[in-house]
Design a protein around this motif. Structure first.
Motif, PDB file in Angstrom:
ATOM      1  N   ASP A 108      47.190  69.698  40.754  1.00  0.00           N
ATOM      2  CA  ASP A 108      45.914  69.475  41.460  1.00  0.00           C
ATOM      3  C   ASP A 108      45.798  70.260  42.777  1.00  0.00           C
ATOM      4  O   ASP A 108      44.723  70.782  43.113  1.00  0.00           O
ATOM      5  CB  ASP A 108      45.663  67.978  41.693  1.00  0.00           C
ATOM      6  CG  ASP A 108      46.773  67.282  42.481  1.00  0.00           C
ATOM      7  OD1 ASP A 108      47.851  67.886  42.712  1.00  0.00           O
ATOM      8  OD2 ASP A 108      46.564  66.118  42.857  1.00  0.00           O
ATOM      9  N   GLU A 153      55.035  71.813  45.891  1.00  0.00           N
ATOM     10  CA  GLU A 153      55.394  70.405  46.174  1.00  0.00           C
ATOM     11  C   GLU A 153      55.933  70.178  47.588  1.00  0.00           C
ATOM     12  O   GLU A 153      56.956  69.491  47.762  1.00  0.00           O
ATOM     13  CB  GLU A 153      56.439  69.915  45.146  1.00  0.00           C
ATOM     14  CG  GLU A 153      55.909  69.803  43.738  1.00  0.00           C
ATOM     15  CD  GLU A 153      54.999  68.592  43.520  1.00  0.00           C
ATOM     16  OE1 GLU A 153      55.141  67.587  44.234  1.00  0.00           O
ATOM     17  OE2 GLU A 153      54.119  68.692  42.660  1.00  0.00           O
ATOM     18  N   HIS A 156      56.852  66.792  49.031  1.00  0.00           N
ATOM     19  CA  HIS A 156      58.108  66.166  48.632  1.00  0.00           C
ATOM     20  C   HIS A 156      59.307  66.744  49.383  1.00  0.00           C
ATOM     21  O   HIS A 156      60.461  66.462  49.038  1.00  0.00           O
ATOM     22  CB  HIS A 156      58.318  66.293  47.119  1.00  0.00           C
ATOM     23  CG  HIS A 156      57.440  65.345  46.363  1.00  0.00           C
ATOM     24  ND1 HIS A 156      57.893  64.522  45.375  1.00  0.00           N
ATOM     25  CD2 HIS A 156      56.125  65.070  46.494  1.00  0.00           C
ATOM     26  CE1 HIS A 156      56.894  63.778  44.917  1.00  0.00           C
ATOM     27  NE2 HIS A 156      55.805  64.109  45.577  1.00  0.00           N
ATOM     28  N   GLU A 165      55.403  62.976  52.151  1.00  0.00           N
ATOM     29  CA  GLU A 165      54.148  62.256  51.870  1.00  0.00           C
ATOM     30  C   GLU A 165      54.260  60.758  52.167  1.00  0.00           C
ATOM     31  O   GLU A 165      53.255  60.100  52.357  1.00  0.00           O
ATOM     32  CB  GLU A 165      53.640  62.526  50.453  1.00  0.00           C
ATOM     33  CG  GLU A 165      54.400  61.868  49.347  1.00  0.00           C
ATOM     34  CD  GLU A 165      53.804  62.167  47.964  1.00  0.00           C
ATOM     35  OE1 GLU A 165      53.047  63.139  47.808  1.00  0.00           O
ATOM     36  OE2 GLU A 165      54.120  61.426  47.024  1.00  0.00           O
TER      37      GLU A 165
HETATM   38  C1  BGC Z   1      52.624  65.082  43.618  1.00  0.00           C
HETATM   39  C2  BGC Z   1      52.000  66.467  43.587  1.00  0.00           C
HETATM   40  C3  BGC Z   1      50.515  66.370  43.864  1.00  0.00           C
HETATM   41  C4  BGC Z   1      50.255  65.593  45.139  1.00  0.00           C
HETATM   42  C5  BGC Z   1      48.781  65.401  45.411  1.00  0.00           C
HETATM   43  C6  BGC Z   1      52.279  64.408  44.918  1.00  0.00           C
HETATM   44  O1  BGC Z   1      52.837  63.135  44.941  1.00  0.00           O
HETATM   45  O2  BGC Z   1      54.028  65.181  43.487  1.00  0.00           O
HETATM   46  O3  BGC Z   1      52.231  67.076  42.352  1.00  0.00           O
HETATM   47  O4  BGC Z   1      49.990  67.666  43.980  1.00  0.00           O
HETATM   48  O5  BGC Z   1      50.872  64.324  45.072  1.00  0.00           O
HETATM   49  O6  BGC Z   1      48.145  64.701  44.391  1.00  0.00           O
END
Ligand code: BGC
Length: 247
Positions: A108, A153, A156, A165
């Motif tokens: 995304d 990513e 992360h 995140e």
């Molecule tokens: C996911 C990603 C994603 C992002 C935003 C993360 O937790 O690992 O793949 O792009 O969230 O949705």
């Protein structure tokens, strides 16, 4: 896919959105329709949600879809804010079967990055450019000029004893009821971390909270230039359609 009109779909941890996109100009041709991400967000339930969005648009053509996981050749490799049963699923096959339309799927945030970097002002950005989508998680699109390095990513990255995140996504701001100053301060620490690793020229912020940039802009001071996406929250939908046009 050589069609000029493609249905762009953005699957998020909270909502799923879809709109018809002219992939030559990058402009939405219809309103973006949104439904809540079906719970639990299993393959079966999300495929049903996609079918619903396709029916709302009365769509029968190609579909490009942004999906919140590492995606390689249409297969999900991770599942952070969606059901764990996604891991190993061929999303493209599942969604094509559910809708009867040809579907291409990408991460995304990579989709949002495509829209930002390949249409409008982003086309002029040179060097290392990083799109960060701030939502339920933090997604990233890493570009050298207009070329994407997929599945970066950065949300992360290990940071402050956990993944980034969990420290400064928009969902964390809401959950911990952080003030703009507190959350802006956390985001700033993360932007400095990214600065140290990549020395980007630009960091472009996406996700719903990018519309409120004026509330936390004052707390951000990394070396890279930071600004909100000019496409607001539509970047994920537009870029997903663009991705499908590459095939
Ligand atoms: C996911 C990603 C994603 C992002 C935003 C993360 O937790 O690992 O793949 O792009 O969230 O949705």
């Amino acid at each position: 896919m050589k069609e000029k009109l493609i249905l762009g779909v953005d699957v998020g941890g909270t909502g799923m959105k879809a709109g018809v996109v002219d992939v030559v100009s990058g402009a939405l041709q219809t309103e973006r329709k949104r439904i809540l991400t079906p719970q639990p967000p299993t393959p079966k339930n999300i495929a049903k949600g996609l079918k619903q969005l396709v029916e709302i648009h009365n769509w029968h053509g190609p579909i490009g879809c942004g999906f919140p996981a590492i995606v390689k050749d249409g297969v999900a490799y991770t599942a952070t804010n969606i059901d764990k049963s996604w891991i190993g699923v061929n999303i493209e096959e599942l969604f094509s079967e559910a809708t009867g339309c040809p579907v291409k799927v990408t991460n995304d945030a990579d989709a949002a990055g495509y829209a930002i970097m390949l249409y409008g002002v982003g086309q002029q950005l040179k060097g290392v450019n990083i799109v960060l989508t701030l939502g339920t998680g933090i997604g990233s699109g890493l570009f050298i000029n207009q070329t994407l390095i997929p599945n970066s990513e950065l949300g992360h990255l290990f940071f402050k004893g956990d993944i980034a995140e969990h420290y400064c996504s928009n969902a964390v701001r809401k959950k911990e009821k952080l003030s703009w100053k507190e959350w802006g301060g956390r985001l700033n620490e993360f932007l400095h971390h990214i600065d140290r690793i990549f020395s980007p020229n630009n960091i472009i912020l996406g996700g719903g909270v990018s519309k409120k940039f004026d509330k936390y802009e004052a707390y951000l001071n990394p070396r890279a230039k930071v600004f909100p996406t000019p496409l607001r929250n539509a970047a994920g939908t537009i870029g997903a359609a663009y991705y499908a046009s590459l095939f």
